[in-house]
Scaffold this active site. Structure first.
Site, PDB file in Angstrom:
ATOM      1  N   ARG A   1       0.840  -1.189   0.000  1.00  0.00           N
ATOM      2  CA  ARG A   1       0.000   0.000   0.000  1.00  0.00           C
ATOM      3  C   ARG A   1       0.882   1.249   0.000  1.00  0.00           C
ATOM      4  NH1 ARG A   1      -5.082   1.710  -1.166  1.00  0.00           N
ATOM      5  NH2 ARG A   1      -6.139   2.814   0.517  1.00  0.00           N
TER       6      ARG A   1
ATOM      7  N   THR B   1      -9.450   0.576  -9.567  1.00  0.00           N
ATOM      8  CA  THR B   1      -8.738  -0.535  -8.905  1.00  0.00           C
ATOM      9  C   THR B   1      -8.859  -1.759  -9.814  1.00  0.00           C
ATOM     10  OG1 THR B   1      -9.225   0.315  -6.696  1.00  0.00           O
ATOM     11  CG2 THR B   1      -8.621  -1.996  -6.784  1.00  0.00           C
TER      12      THR B   1
ATOM     13  N   THR C   1      -4.077  -0.872  -7.217  1.00  0.00           N
ATOM     14  CA  THR C   1      -4.859   0.325  -7.543  1.00  0.00           C
ATOM     15  C   THR C   1      -4.022   1.590  -7.641  1.00  0.00           C
ATOM     16  OG1 THR C   1      -6.860   1.545  -6.915  1.00  0.00           O
ATOM     17  CG2 THR C   1      -5.374   0.970  -5.135  1.00  0.00           C
TER      18      THR C   1
ATOM     19  N   SER D   1     -10.306  -0.567   1.048  1.00  0.00           N
ATOM     20  CA  SER D   1     -11.404  -1.557   1.037  1.00  0.00           C
ATOM     21  C   SER D   1     -11.001  -2.840   0.327  1.00  0.00           C
ATOM     22  CB  SER D   1     -12.617  -0.995   0.291  1.00  0.00           C
ATOM     23  OG  SER D   1     -13.145   0.103   0.952  1.00  0.00           O
TER      24      SER D   1
ATOM     25  N   GLY E   1     -13.835  -1.812  -6.995  1.00  0.00           N
ATOM     26  CA  GLY E   1     -15.180  -1.316  -6.676  1.00  0.00           C
ATOM     27  C   GLY E   1     -15.261  -0.491  -5.411  1.00  0.00           C
ATOM     28  N   GLY E   2     -14.128   0.050  -4.929  1.00  0.00           N
ATOM     29  CA  GLY E   2     -14.179   0.905  -3.731  1.00  0.00           C
ATOM     30  C   GLY E   2     -14.867   0.167  -2.592  1.00  0.00           C
TER      31      GLY E   2
HETATM   32  N1  GLY Z   1      -8.393   3.108  -3.172  1.00  0.00           N
HETATM   33  C1  GLY Z   1      -9.415   2.187  -2.991  1.00  0.00           C
HETATM   34  C2  GLY Z   1      -9.151   1.256  -1.859  1.00  0.00           C
HETATM   35  O1  GLY Z   1      -8.013   1.107  -1.457  1.00  0.00           O
HETATM   36  O2  GLY Z   1     -10.064   0.676  -1.349  1.00  0.00           O
END
Ligand code: GLY
Length: 564
Positions: free
Chosen positions: A100, A373, A391, A445, A465-466
């Protein structure tokens, strides 16, 4: 077997009465004997699959597929973003890696607020200030070093060739580029390759990206974080008004995490841990619905939608209050997924009426979905499996494109809470647990997930899909397990989504029985059914009874399964 009979009856009933339902009965996806890759683009799936054919394992194929998506799917595939991967080795060992993005060292809690304390529009979403320190190259090299088997040259060469040769524009891609084109000049001082009018069947070549990858191949992971690429990138971001430095890049490390594991009936679910919220949320929702006879209610029936909605409402209410980067905040994981706690969360649930979200604590989270994503799933001939979601956050990330290096930069800083009580681009109203701190990772998410049955690999799946990522993964697992669908049917089946706030059930258009919707409305549920809305693009692989693999590639995108 009982579930199978009940599901067949439900399908016959549906065929008679659910004229709007688009469920494709008896449709199975690609079936293969040995191995499979399912991703958002055929080029990436093929490159990953070729690595497996050359004797590589799922981890080698992960590196190849991830980087091939950076070439073939710049909408979300990336060098300038980050992601998460969950794995299960053939011997049953499990693990996860977090690559991340991180907040830069110069980041501050109020960096997106003006003097009056108001959120400055677009600052955390568009352009250089929105960029978090990218993690993808660190992630894939870490995976390769620990778990890979082929030389990196063998893995990267086809990706570099793809970047030189170019990628054919699909119809869906043409639409996406056109949609976001007005934003590119707002983020970039000079024209970028995506400013041109690109039509279906055109080929976009990426020579700058190919050269960046060639340098990474030659000098390794540190080229991106300490070498020429790092210096070019930091200078570029700063010239565009951003704050990422060479020190930020040099300090970046991917992190191995312990996945979240839990059971549901005879399944063991292995999913991503914080800073991804997916695993905990999935565990909460599945824990809340496990004790109800979901298969008897029927797929997408009023009672099934009600039960899942009420569990989702309660899980999402907990989500942003408690969750953040585990290196910075204490998360009561065991409490959140404890069976007694989850039972108590459902104590006030009744089929007689909707619970109001205003009556459900916790947190002040409101989430709006996005389909940016991307996810890919891989199984190899040795029995190893991975699920990886990666993403740039928004579509084409911050829209800031480094032409010299050939890739977009993320706008992941927007996944932090800029200000308690103010929504980000997904409608997230943040809590302290997810506030901005230098070097902290923003809450996600993403829900890359692997499922075991009888101690054996059963499924690997995930989706973009957020906020809808979690509920799309949930429904796909339930479609296979409770409603006996094939992997492809499970992916195709119409999806719905509830996330506590806004207090509404979002449904894919023209896919749900009208009388079911009317009944739900009469019980106090607010239903949102909008044209062109899709919920997730799930890519998964199911292990069949005869040990062959079935791929589920989502028709909602250009997703493709390739295997042998
Ligand atoms: N940027 C979308 C997520 O990480 O859920």
């Amino acid at each position: 077997m009982r579930k199978k009979i009940i599901y067949s009856i439900a399908l016959i009933y549906c065929a008679i009465s659910c004229k709007t339902t688009e469920l494709k009965v008896n449709k199975s996806g690609l079936i293969t004997q040995h191995a499979m890759v399912v991703s958002a683009r055929v080029e990436a799936s093929k490159i990953g699959n070729d690595i497996l054919k050359k004797g590589g394992n799922a981890f080698d194929a992960m590196v190849a597929t991830e980087l091939a998506l950076a070439v073939a799917y710049p909408y979300a595939g990336n060098l300038g973003g980050g992601g998460f991967m969950v794995y299960r080795k053939a011997n049953g060992d499990i693990g996860a890696i977090d690559y991340r993005e991180k907040a830069p060292l110069a980041a501050t809690k109020d960096m997106y607020l003006d003097e009056s304390g108001l959120v400055i529009p677009n600052k955390s979403t568009l352009g250089a200030m929105a960029v978090g320190v990218p993690g993808t190259i660190a992630g894939v090299f870490e995976v390769h070093e620990k778990l890979g088997s082929l030389p990196i040259e063998v893995i990267l060469r086809p990706v570099i060739e793809l970047a030189y040769k170019g990628v054919v524009v699909t119809e869906k891609q043409e639409k996406r580029i056109k949609k976001y084109q007005p934003l590119f000049p707002k983020a970039n001082k000079t024209p970028i390759v995506f400013d041109k009018v690109w039509k279906t069947h055109d080929t976009i070549k990426y020579p700058a990206l190919a050269k960046t990858l060639e340098r990474i191949l030659k000098y390794g992971r540190d080229e991106f974080y300490k070498g020429k690429t790092a210096h070019t990138l930091a200078r570029f971001i700063q010239q565009n008004g951003g704050i990422i430095t060479t020190e930020d890049l040099a300090k970046y490390e991917a992190k191995w995490r312990t996945p979240i594991t839990f059971t549901y009936d005879d399944l063991k679910i292995i999913s991503m841990s914080p800073p991804a919220s997916g695993g905990i949320c999935l565990a909460q929702i599945m824990g809340m619905i496990e004790h109800y006879p979901l298969h008897r209610y029927g797929h997408n029936s009023q009672k099934a939608i009600q039960l899942i909605t009420e569990a989702e409402r309660r899980a999402y209410a907990d989500r942003s209050f408690y969750l953040g980067d585990p290196d910075f905040v204490d998360i009561p994981i065991n409490k959140l997924i404890d069976n007694n706690y989850l039972k108590s969360r459902m104590a006030d649930f009744t089929f007689k009426e909707a619970t109001l979200s205003t009556q459900v604590s916790h947190g002040d989270v409101q989430i709006i979905e996005s389909d940016e994503t991307t996810h890919y799933s891989i199984v190899d001939p040795f029995g190893n499996a991975i699920a990886a979601t990666t993403t740039l956050n928004g579509a084409y990330g911050s829209k800031l494109y480094c032409s010299e290096l050939g890739f977009f930069l993320n706008n992941e800083m927007d996944d932090f809470s800029s200000k308690t009580g103010a929504p980000n681009m997904f409608g997230l109203i943040g809590a302290e647990a997810n506030s901005i701190v230098p070097e902290k990772r923003m809450l996600s998410s993403m829900t890359p997930t692997i499922v075991e049955k009888d101690n054996k690999l059963y499924m690997t799946l995930g989706t973009p899909g957020g906020s809808t990522i979690i509920t799309s993964v949930l429904q796909t697992i339930l479609n296979v397990h409770e409603f006996n669908m094939t992997m492809q049917e499970a992916v195709n089946a119409p999806r719905f989504h509830h996330q506590w706030l806004p207090d509404e059930i979002k449904v894919e258009p023209k896919a749900f029985n009208k009388s079911t919707i009317n009944k739900l409305e009469s019980l106090g549920y607010s239903i949102r059914e909008e044209e062109s809305v899709i919920i997730g693009k799930v890519d998964g692989i199911l292990v069949l009874d005869d040990n062959r693999y079935e791929g589920g590639a989502d028709y909602r995108g250009d997703d493709t399964a390739v295997g042998f």
